[in-house]
Design a protein around this motif. Structure first.
Motif, PDB file in Angstrom:
ATOM      1  N   LEU A  23       0.827  -1.201   0.000  1.00 25.67           N
ATOM      2  CA  LEU A  23       0.000   0.000   0.000  1.00 25.67           C
ATOM      3  C   LEU A  23       0.868   1.259   0.000  1.00 25.67           C
ATOM      4  O   LEU A  23       0.592   2.216  -0.733  1.00 25.67           O
ATOM      5  N   MET A  24       1.923   1.254   0.810  1.00 21.85           N
ATOM      6  CA  MET A  24       2.800   2.419   0.878  1.00 21.85           C
ATOM      7  C   MET A  24       3.504   2.639  -0.459  1.00 21.85           C
ATOM      8  O   MET A  24       3.592   3.769  -0.945  1.00 21.85           O
ATOM      9  N   LYS A  25       3.987   1.589  -1.050  1.00 20.45           N
ATOM     10  CA  LYS A  25       4.672   1.713  -2.336  1.00 20.45           C
ATOM     11  C   LYS A  25       3.725   2.294  -3.388  1.00 20.45           C
ATOM     12  O   LYS A  25       4.096   3.172  -4.160  1.00 20.45           O
ATOM     13  N   SER A  26       2.485   1.833  -3.398  1.00 18.74           N
ATOM     14  CA  SER A  26       1.488   2.370  -4.322  1.00 18.74           C
ATOM     15  C   SER A  26       1.162   3.828  -3.994  1.00 18.74           C
ATOM     16  O   SER A  26       0.968   4.649  -4.892  1.00 18.74           O
ATOM     17  N   ALA A  27       1.114   4.146  -2.714  1.00 20.08           N
ATOM     18  CA  ALA A  27       0.832   5.525  -2.304  1.00 20.08           C
ATOM     19  C   ALA A  27       1.939   6.472  -2.751  1.00 20.08           C
ATOM     20  O   ALA A  27       1.668   7.617  -3.123  1.00 20.08           O
ATOM     21  N   PHE A  28       3.186   6.009  -2.727  1.00 23.75           N
ATOM     22  CA  PHE A  28       4.288   6.833  -3.230  1.00 23.75           C
ATOM     23  C   PHE A  28       4.059   7.172  -4.698  1.00 23.75           C
ATOM     24  O   PHE A  28       4.231   8.318  -5.112  1.00 23.75           O
ATOM     25  N   LYS A  29       3.671   6.183  -5.481  1.00 23.76           N
ATOM     26  CA  LYS A  29       3.414   6.418  -6.910  1.00 23.76           C
ATOM     27  C   LYS A  29       2.238   7.364  -7.101  1.00 23.76           C
ATOM     28  O   LYS A  29       2.291   8.291  -7.893  1.00 23.76           O
ATOM     29  N   ARG A 115       8.973  10.661  20.343  1.00 24.14           N
ATOM     30  CA  ARG A 115       9.474  12.036  20.163  1.00 24.14           C
ATOM     31  C   ARG A 115      10.735  12.253  20.996  1.00 24.14           C
ATOM     32  O   ARG A 115      11.690  12.881  20.543  1.00 24.14           O
ATOM     33  N   GLU A 116      10.717  11.733  22.220  1.00 22.25           N
ATOM     34  CA  GLU A 116      11.892  11.840  23.095  1.00 22.25           C
ATOM     35  C   GLU A 116      13.110  11.175  22.454  1.00 22.25           C
ATOM     36  O   GLU A 116      14.240  11.635  22.611  1.00 22.25           O
ATOM     37  N   LEU A 117      12.872  10.104  21.710  1.00 21.66           N
ATOM     38  CA  LEU A 117      13.955   9.365  21.061  1.00 21.66           C
ATOM     39  C   LEU A 117      14.306   9.907  19.674  1.00 21.66           C
ATOM     40  O   LEU A 117      15.115   9.314  18.968  1.00 21.66           O
ATOM     41  N   GLY A 118      13.685  11.020  19.294  1.00 22.63           N
ATOM     42  CA  GLY A 118      14.115  11.700  18.078  1.00 22.63           C
ATOM     43  C   GLY A 118      13.299  11.475  16.827  1.00 22.63           C
ATOM     44  O   GLY A 118      13.667  11.966  15.757  1.00 22.63           O
ATOM     45  N   ALA A 119      12.182  10.758  16.909  1.00 19.79           N
ATOM     46  CA  ALA A 119      11.341  10.603  15.718  1.00 19.79           C
ATOM     47  C   ALA A 119      10.829  11.975  15.294  1.00 19.79           C
ATOM     48  O   ALA A 119      10.485  12.804  16.141  1.00 19.79           O
ATOM     49  N   ILE A 120      10.794  12.217  13.992  1.00 15.05           N
ATOM     50  CA  ILE A 120      10.320  13.521  13.523  1.00 15.05           C
ATOM     51  C   ILE A 120       8.799  13.592  13.495  1.00 15.05           C
ATOM     52  O   ILE A 120       8.236  14.687  13.432  1.00 15.05           O
ATOM     53  N   ALA A 121       8.139  12.430  13.539  1.00 15.06           N
ATOM     54  CA  ALA A 121       6.677  12.411  13.550  1.00 15.06           C
ATOM     55  C   ALA A 121       6.184  11.078  14.085  1.00 15.06           C
ATOM     56  O   ALA A 121       6.869  10.063  13.998  1.00 15.06           O
ATOM     57  N   PHE A 122       4.995  11.117  14.628  1.00 13.18           N
ATOM     58  CA  PHE A 122       4.281   9.930  15.091  1.00 13.18           C
ATOM     59  C   PHE A 122       2.929   9.954  14.410  1.00 13.18           C
ATOM     60  O   PHE A 122       2.153  10.896  14.591  1.00 13.18           O
ATOM     61  N   VAL A 123       2.640   8.929  13.602  1.00 15.75           N
ATOM     62  CA  VAL A 123       1.411   8.900  12.828  1.00 15.75           C
ATOM     63  C   VAL A 123       0.724   7.552  13.027  1.00 15.75           C
ATOM     64  O   VAL A 123       1.351   6.505  12.859  1.00 15.75           O
ATOM     65  N   THR A 124      -0.539   7.614  13.382  1.00 14.10           N
ATOM     66  CA  THR A 124      -1.334   6.395  13.413  1.00 14.10           C
ATOM     67  C   THR A 124      -1.687   6.058  11.969  1.00 14.10           C
ATOM     68  O   THR A 124      -2.084   6.936  11.201  1.00 14.10           O
ATOM     69  N   LYS A 125      -1.494   4.795  11.597  1.00 13.56           N
ATOM     70  CA  LYS A 125      -1.707   4.386  10.207  1.00 13.56           C
ATOM     71  C   LYS A 125      -3.101   4.768   9.734  1.00 13.56           C
ATOM     72  O   LYS A 125      -4.088   4.515  10.421  1.00 13.56           O
ATOM     73  N   PRO A 126      -3.164   5.375   8.560  1.00 15.68           N
ATOM     74  CA  PRO A 126      -4.466   5.730   8.000  1.00 15.68           C
ATOM     75  C   PRO A 126      -5.304   4.481   7.730  1.00 15.68           C
ATOM     76  O   PRO A 126      -4.759   3.398   7.487  1.00 15.68           O
ATOM     77  N   SER A 127      -6.604   4.651   7.714  1.00 17.11           N
ATOM     78  CA  SER A 127      -7.494   3.508   7.521  1.00 17.11           C
ATOM     79  C   SER A 127      -7.852   3.252   6.060  1.00 17.11           C
ATOM     80  O   SER A 127      -8.485   2.252   5.752  1.00 17.11           O
ATOM     81  N   SER A 128      -7.418   4.148   5.163  1.00 13.97           N
ATOM     82  CA  SER A 128      -7.721   3.928   3.744  1.00 13.97           C
ATOM     83  C   SER A 128      -6.514   4.327   2.891  1.00 13.97           C
ATOM     84  O   SER A 128      -5.645   5.095   3.325  1.00 13.97           O
ATOM     85  N   PHE A 129      -6.512   3.832   1.676  1.00 11.14           N
ATOM     86  CA  PHE A 129      -5.446   4.154   0.738  1.00 11.14           C
ATOM     87  C   PHE A 129      -5.447   5.652   0.426  1.00 11.14           C
ATOM     88  O   PHE A 129      -4.393   6.292   0.387  1.00 11.14           O
ATOM     89  N   ALA A 130      -6.617   6.228   0.222  1.00 15.54           N
ATOM     90  CA  ALA A 130      -6.713   7.661  -0.084  1.00 15.54           C
ATOM     91  C   ALA A 130      -6.119   8.502   1.051  1.00 15.54           C
ATOM     92  O   ALA A 130      -5.427   9.499   0.800  1.00 15.54           O
ATOM     93  N   GLU A 131      -6.362   8.096   2.288  1.00 22.14           N
ATOM     94  CA  GLU A 131      -5.796   8.821   3.432  1.00 22.14           C
ATOM     95  C   GLU A 131      -4.280   8.680   3.465  1.00 22.14           C
ATOM     96  O   GLU A 131      -3.579   9.616   3.850  1.00 22.14           O
ATOM     97  N   LEU A 132      -3.770   7.533   3.064  1.00 17.39           N
ATOM     98  CA  LEU A 132      -2.323   7.318   3.023  1.00 17.39           C
ATOM     99  C   LEU A 132      -1.682   8.223   1.971  1.00 17.39           C
ATOM    100  O   LEU A 132      -0.661   8.864   2.225  1.00 17.39           O
TER     101      LEU A 132
END
Length: 147
Positions: A23-29, A115-132
């Motif tokens: 899904l992520m690879k397709s979302a990049f495209k 965040r304390e460990l340096g992540a630039i963002a924390f995102v809960t996985k979207p529930s749909s491809f369009a949201e991704l």
């Protein structure tokens, strides 16, 4: 457009769910980011650390180019995302690689820890491809600005 591998920006997604990777690879495209990205999938945190440290099968830099971004799930076997983020943040050779935590968790404790460990963002996985796709478009400059 065909782009030489050496001119691609490498993004690594670390997740124990291969369907999420596809899904992520397709979302990049679909999101039409302005640069060509090589999106690679690693199945757990231990494999990511081997990749980043060029251990074993990843000893050849042409097989393991330094990523410009890591998309990291928290809940994985062997070494979970929390443990991996601790190791990355403690390693001067790795702690400048941007990490986005992309997880099913919505825990305030997980958000604070990452965040304390340096992540630039924390995102809960979207529930749909369009949201991704929208997620990638919305955070394009923030996440991919240094890629």
């Amino acid at each position: 457009m065909i782009v030489e591998a050496s001119h691609r920006r490498t993004v690594i997604m670390v997740d124990d769910d291969e369907d999420d990777f596809f899904l992520m690879k397709s979302a990049f495209k679909e999101s039409a980011l302005p640069f060509p990205y090589q999106v690679s999938f690693l199945s757990n945190g231990q494999v990511l650390l081997d990749y980043l440290r060029r251990n074993g099968e990843y000893s050849d830099p042409s097989v393991s180019p330094r990523p410009c971004l890591i998309l990291l799930d928290l809940n994985m076997p062997l070494k979970d995302g929390r443990e991996v983020l601790k190791e990355i943040s403690a390693d001067p050779a790795l702690n400048e690689i941007p990490v986005v935590v992309l997880t099913t968790s919505s825990s305030e404790e997980d958000k604070a820890l990452t965040r304390e460990l340096g992540a630039i963002a924390f995102v809960t996985k979207p529930s749909s491809f369009a949201e991704l796709v929208d997620l990638l478009k919305t955070h394009r400059d923030e996440w991919f600005g240094d890629c």
